[in-house]
Scaffold this active site. Structure first.
Site, PDB file in Angstrom:
ATOM      1  N   GLU A 104       0.941  -1.267   0.165  1.00 30.39           N
ATOM      2  CA  GLU A 104      -0.137   0.147  -0.017  1.00 30.39           C
ATOM      3  C   GLU A 104       0.971   1.353   0.010  1.00 30.39           C
ATOM      4  OE1 GLU A 104      -2.097   1.725   2.957  1.00 30.39           O
ATOM      5  OE2 GLU A 104      -3.399   2.377   1.411  1.00 30.39           O
ATOM      6  N   ASP A 128       0.942  -9.647   3.963  1.00 29.88           N
ATOM      7  CA  ASP A 128      -0.211  -9.460   4.589  1.00 29.88           C
ATOM      8  C   ASP A 128      -1.595  -9.702   3.951  1.00 29.88           C
ATOM      9  OD1 ASP A 128       1.420  -8.909   6.684  1.00 29.88           O
ATOM     10  OD2 ASP A 128       0.807  -6.888   6.904  1.00 29.88           O
ATOM     11  N   GLU A 223      -0.217 -10.209  14.754  1.00 24.45           N
ATOM     12  CA  GLU A 223       0.462  -8.999  15.807  1.00 24.45           C
ATOM     13  C   GLU A 223      -0.281  -7.885  15.863  1.00 24.45           C
ATOM     14  OE1 GLU A 223       3.884  -7.723  13.430  1.00 24.45           O
ATOM     15  OE2 GLU A 223       2.528  -7.541  11.458  1.00 24.45           O
TER      16      GLU A 223
HETATM   17  O1  F6P Z   1       3.926  -5.198   5.640  1.00 26.14           O
HETATM   18  C1  F6P Z   1       4.457  -6.322   5.754  1.00 26.14           C
HETATM   19  C2  F6P Z   1       5.032  -6.583   7.137  1.00 26.14           C
HETATM   20  O2  F6P Z   1       5.612  -7.860   7.446  1.00 26.14           O
HETATM   21  C3  F6P Z   1       3.759  -6.610   8.436  1.00 26.14           C
HETATM   22  O3  F6P Z   1       3.278  -7.578   8.369  1.00 26.14           O
HETATM   23  C4  F6P Z   1       4.827  -6.158   9.554  1.00 26.14           C
HETATM   24  O4  F6P Z   1       4.026  -5.639  10.493  1.00 26.14           O
HETATM   25  C5  F6P Z   1       5.717  -5.392   9.049  1.00 26.14           C
HETATM   26  O5  F6P Z   1       6.144  -5.701   7.608  1.00 26.14           O
HETATM   27  C6  F6P Z   1       7.122  -5.590   9.666  1.00 26.14           C
HETATM   28  O6  F6P Z   1       8.149  -4.577   9.165  1.00 26.14           O
HETATM   29  P1  F6P Z   1       9.343  -4.423   9.430  1.00 26.14           P
HETATM   30  O7  F6P Z   1      10.216  -5.628   8.436  1.00 26.14           O
HETATM   31  O8  F6P Z   1       9.878  -3.035   8.927  1.00 26.14           O
HETATM   32  O9  F6P Z   1       9.896  -4.529  10.877  1.00 26.14           O
END
Ligand code: F6P
Length: 343
Positions: A104, A128, A223
């Site tokens: 997004e 996601d 989460e």
């Molecule tokens: O947007 C994908 C995602 O894996 C989410 O599920 C998660 O909250 C986020 O990215 C984690 O992001 P980062 O790798 O920056 O900690």
């Protein structure tokens, strides 16, 4: 012959390399275009850091996780003179249009740039699966496989020790991974962001199972899930360039609550980035390859401001705006399927 750019932005996911390979293979071999890879998402466009992609240097990457181009959560609209810098970089490489592979946030930037006259084509990516206008994003299927295997493995150890095990999976705003892996793995409760939970109800499901003679339970929690009486799920208050807090910690919170309230020994497992690493499933390799081919076709035809999408079994083009306006949250009917198996 034209020159097209490609970047991968946001959280990485399995299948990104399959998209890059498909764009390069068809773009160069079939159309005779040049494909310029930008390093580290929008960061590389701002800094004009490029790799010239060829069929040779993108060979052997189909099955590899991550992205050979690197990724970042940089937002050019949050940088001083960001859009100007984007224009300058693209002009320096004589780029006709940019293929942005992302979720997004990354595609939101592509959409805004398009309205500022910078040609873009979007490819939907996120584990996601919460992007609108496409039935599935690649990366999701791989994450679900990993999480389902985790549920299977946790079952045998939970059973041996008569424990409740809470598995925390990714899913910031949407519970697609939790629901799919929870249903496929036979979880006894599934908690998702779309359905704020009552902790006593969760404990009741577990007590009910144990009254029936079961001595262990598995709870899968996204989460981003939160109790109905609180909005606190963030582990830390720092936010990224798109304003997202870093999530995590709900699994451990549930471990304590469930053990205290039910008296059953409880453990939490947080899968974290294991869900994003490693080889894509065959499904994700297929989807990513079809998306890559469709994206270079759209660029070749000059059909800009579009995102390629899976609708039914067809790859279609939709306006980028449709994909970035709202998130695709979990289908309530699917959650109803999950609920049949709670407790
Ligand atoms: O947007 C994908 C995602 O894996 C989410 O599920 C998660 O909250 C986020 O990215 C984690 O992001 P980062 O790798 O920056 O900690």
């Amino acid at each position: 012959m034209a020159r097209f750019g490609i970047l991968t932005g946001g959280g990485d996911c399995p299948g990104l390399n399959a998209v890059i390979r498909a764009v390069v293979r068809k773009g160069i071999n079939r159309y005779g275009h040049a494909i310029v890879g930008y390093r580290d998402g929008w960061r590389g466009v701002l800094d004009n850091r490029v790799t010239y992609l060829t069929p040779d240097n993108t060979s052997g990457i189909l099955h590899r996780g991550g992205t050979i181009l690197g990724s970042s959560r940089t937002n050019p609209f949050k940088e001083e003179k960001g859009v100007e810098q984007v224009r300058e970089s693209l002009a320096a490489e004589n780029i006709e249009a940019l293929i942005a592979v992302g979720g997004e946030d990354t595609l939101g930037v592509a959409d805004k740039l398009q309205s500022e006259g910078v040609n873009t084509v979007g490819v939907p990516k996120t584990i996601d699966n919460d992007l609108a206008a496409t039935d599935f994003t690649f990366g999701f299927n791989t994450a679900v496989e990993i999480c389902t295997e985790a549920v299977d493995r946790l079952h045998t150890t939970a059973e041996s020790h008569n424990r409740v095990i809470v598995l925390e999976v990714m899913g910031r705003h949407a519970g697609w991974i939790a629901a799919y892996a929870g249903i496929a793995g036979g979880a006894d409760a599934i908690l998702v962001p779309e359905e704020p939970f009552d902790i006593e109800e969760v404990c009741d499901h577990i007590r009910h199972r144990h009254r029936k003679g079961r001595t262990f339970s598995i709870v899968v929690v996204a989460e981003g899930a939160r109790p109905a009486d609180s909005s606190e799920t963030a582990q830390q208050s720092e936010v990224d360039a798109f304003g997202h807090v870093r999530l995590g910690g709900i699994g451990v919170a549930l471990e304590h609550e469930i053990e205290q309230r039910t008296g059953f020994e409880t453990r939490a497992t947080i899968l974290g980035h294991l869900q994003r690493g490693g080889s894509p499933t065959a499904f994700d390799r297929m989807l990513a390859t079809r998306f890559g081919i469709a994206a270079i076709d759209a660029a070749h035809e000059g059909d800009f401001g579009k995102m390629v999408a899976l609708q039914g079994n067809n790859i279609v083009r939709v306006p980028l705006r449709e994909a970035v306006g709202t998130l695709k949250t979990l289908d309530p009917a699917l959650y109803e399927v999950a609920e049949v198996f709670f407790g």
